[in-house]
Design a protein around this motif. Structure first.
Motif, PDB file in Angstrom:
ATOM      1  N   TYR A   1     -93.171 -21.833   1.203  1.00  0.00           N
ATOM      2  CA  TYR A   1     -92.998 -23.202   1.365  1.00  0.00           C
ATOM      3  C   TYR A   1     -94.273 -23.872   0.786  1.00  0.00           C
TER       4      TYR A   1
ATOM      5  N   PHE B   1     -96.348 -20.712   4.589  1.00  0.00           N
ATOM      6  CA  PHE B   1     -96.516 -22.267   4.491  1.00  0.00           C
ATOM      7  C   PHE B   1     -97.830 -22.476   3.771  1.00  0.00           C
TER       8      PHE B   1
ATOM      9  N   ASP C   1     -92.148 -28.993  -0.417  1.00  0.00           N
ATOM     10  CA  ASP C   1     -91.222 -28.716   0.442  1.00  0.00           C
ATOM     11  C   ASP C   1     -91.143 -29.378   1.905  1.00  0.00           C
ATOM     12  N   ILE C   2     -92.511 -29.439   2.383  1.00  0.00           N
ATOM     13  CA  ILE C   2     -92.517 -29.846   3.614  1.00  0.00           C
ATOM     14  C   ILE C   2     -93.821 -30.688   3.758  1.00  0.00           C
TER      15      ILE C   2
ATOM     16  N   LYS D   1     -88.332 -32.171   1.385  1.00  0.00           N
ATOM     17  CA  LYS D   1     -87.053 -31.632   1.971  1.00  0.00           C
ATOM     18  C   LYS D   1     -87.104 -31.593   3.573  1.00  0.00           C
ATOM     19  N   GLY D   2     -88.600 -31.399   3.995  1.00  0.00           N
ATOM     20  CA  GLY D   2     -88.271 -31.494   5.320  1.00  0.00           C
ATOM     21  C   GLY D   2     -89.735 -32.161   6.016  1.00  0.00           C
ATOM     22  N   ILE D   3     -89.670 -32.641   7.030  1.00  0.00           N
ATOM     23  CA  ILE D   3     -90.892 -33.118   7.730  1.00  0.00           C
ATOM     24  C   ILE D   3     -91.149 -32.591   8.864  1.00  0.00           C
ATOM     25  N   TRP D   4     -92.362 -32.210   9.398  1.00  0.00           N
ATOM     26  CA  TRP D   4     -93.046 -31.787  10.353  1.00  0.00           C
ATOM     27  C   TRP D   4     -93.788 -33.039  11.029  1.00  0.00           C
TER      28      TRP D   4
ATOM     29  N   GLU E   1     -79.986 -35.980   5.154  1.00  0.00           N
ATOM     30  CA  GLU E   1     -80.218 -34.599   4.420  1.00  0.00           C
ATOM     31  C   GLU E   1     -81.662 -34.185   4.618  1.00  0.00           C
ATOM     32  N   ILE E   2     -82.317 -34.862   5.139  1.00  0.00           N
ATOM     33  CA  ILE E   2     -83.675 -34.645   5.537  1.00  0.00           C
ATOM     34  C   ILE E   2     -84.077 -34.037   7.000  1.00  0.00           C
ATOM     35  N   VAL E   3     -84.488 -32.790   6.885  1.00  0.00           N
ATOM     36  CA  VAL E   3     -84.940 -32.100   8.099  1.00  0.00           C
ATOM     37  C   VAL E   3     -86.207 -32.426   8.722  1.00  0.00           C
TER      38      VAL E   3
ATOM     39  N   GLU F   1     -88.659 -32.126  12.296  1.00  0.00           N
ATOM     40  CA  GLU F   1     -88.878 -31.243  13.303  1.00  0.00           C
ATOM     41  C   GLU F   1     -90.093 -32.072  13.857  1.00  0.00           C
ATOM     42  N   ASN F   2     -90.127 -32.590  15.303  1.00  0.00           N
ATOM     43  CA  ASN F   2     -91.205 -32.984  16.071  1.00  0.00           C
ATOM     44  C   ASN F   2     -92.002 -32.373  16.845  1.00  0.00           C
TER      45      ASN F   2
END
Lengths: 212, 212
Positions: free
Chosen positions: B86, B111, B149-150, B173-176, B188-190, B192-193
């Motif tokens: 990623y 990652f 991606d992230i 695509k995703g957010i940390w 559609e956006i993932v 994770e907190n």
């Protein structure tokens, strides 16, 4: 009036800081009174979940009035132990340890970093803000002399258990563990883990399955 | 054969990285085969919990044989999406952002940090390891051009939502998310907190109630 805290589930406990944060937001927006229905819209838990959660601590709402935001915020702060201050030390003065020691928001909430510790002699004696890095060999004595409440472990995994053993020997009360292992500690020692890799891998799971 | 992933509970998903970690430990100790009973002793979940969890993904054990550690490790890795790499970016080049960008273990798991972003012009152009800090105003374009991606948000709370909006505009695509807020994002956006304060406040709750 609280129920026996041993009977309160970890799921409820983990939601309390979120209530605390959202109530602070409401206070900042000068909202002083809120129904569980409105609170539900803001925080994203169902109204019945909110009533159930808060009933664990004697409930705070009044039928037909809702919640007094200020009082509820204070009360949840007390339940969380945020009416006290805690002395902390950070073990492992690498990037993450320095970031945690530097994060002044924790200090504003009453968690005051008193020292950092590392095994690398090149780091010993340096300061991050006003926080000095000490030799790890002195950590047991430091905990006792300064009555330290919380040890924050920011070492790599392989060192973390032996660091925890030292903290326990020094009579630490709680450990905030960022190392990617599960520590073995006596029952009376409280441990809270932040396993960053597990969170990241959860994200990648969700990404992978989102794309199917 | 996996069940529809939408039906797998978050509780199961959150346990998978832990299986992955413990299976790696077993492999490192040259243990190639394990019963769910033995695995239960190591990992601390009940044997029936383990069987139930793994059945979500078609089960892997064989009656009377147990689990092949290597195969199970690989399979869970794939389920977690760890057979891919990623591209990531870190937004907010403060202490925490730098610590995350510097943490090479994430990179070893696939990652790969491609850039950092900050709004502070004094930081723009600097490098952490080989990772350059860019102006936040260029983030949408960077995501598209480098197929990121992230996005890892390490800004203070007040900036986090507008940063997230930009990431989404750039088609992340995703957010940390490490900022202490709950982000509002399209379905559609993932996200994770990692809410560090909530973890710390959980520790202080446990400390307070441990001392009663």
């Amino acid at each position: 009036m609280e129920k026996d805290s041993a009977k309160i589930s970890m799921a409820v406990i983990r939601r309390l800081p979120k209530y605390h944060r959202y109530l602070k937001d409401l206070l900042d927006r000068n909202i002083t009174r809120i129904s569980s229905k409105e609170l539900s819209k803001v925080i994203g838990f169902t109204a019945s979940q909110i009533r159930q959660d808060l009933n664990n601590f004697g409930g705070f709402g009044q039928q037909g009035y809702g919640y007094n935001v200020d009082a509820l915020y204070d009360e949840i702060g007390k339940i969380l132990g945020l009416d006290k201050t805690y002395s902390t030390i950070v073990i492992g003065a690498g990037n993450l340890g320095q970031a945690i020691a530097n994060y002044t928001n924790f200090e504003k909430s009453g968690f005051v970093p008193k020292a950092m510790f590392d095994m690398n002699p090149k780091l010993v004696g340096l300061k991050i803000r006003d926080i000095e890095i000490h030799d790890i060999d002195t950590v047991e004595k430091f905990i006792q002399e300064h009555n330290i409440d919380i040890g924050i472990i920011c070492t790599p995994g392989p060192q973390a258990q032996s660091v925890a053993d030292r903290l326990i020997k020094g009579r630490i009360k709680g450990i905030w563990n960022f190392a990617p292992i599960d520590l073995t500690v006596p029952d009376e020692i409280v441990v809270e883990n932040v396993h960053l890799s597990e969170s990241l891998f959860t994200l990648s799971f969700l990404l992978r399955h989102n794309q199917l």
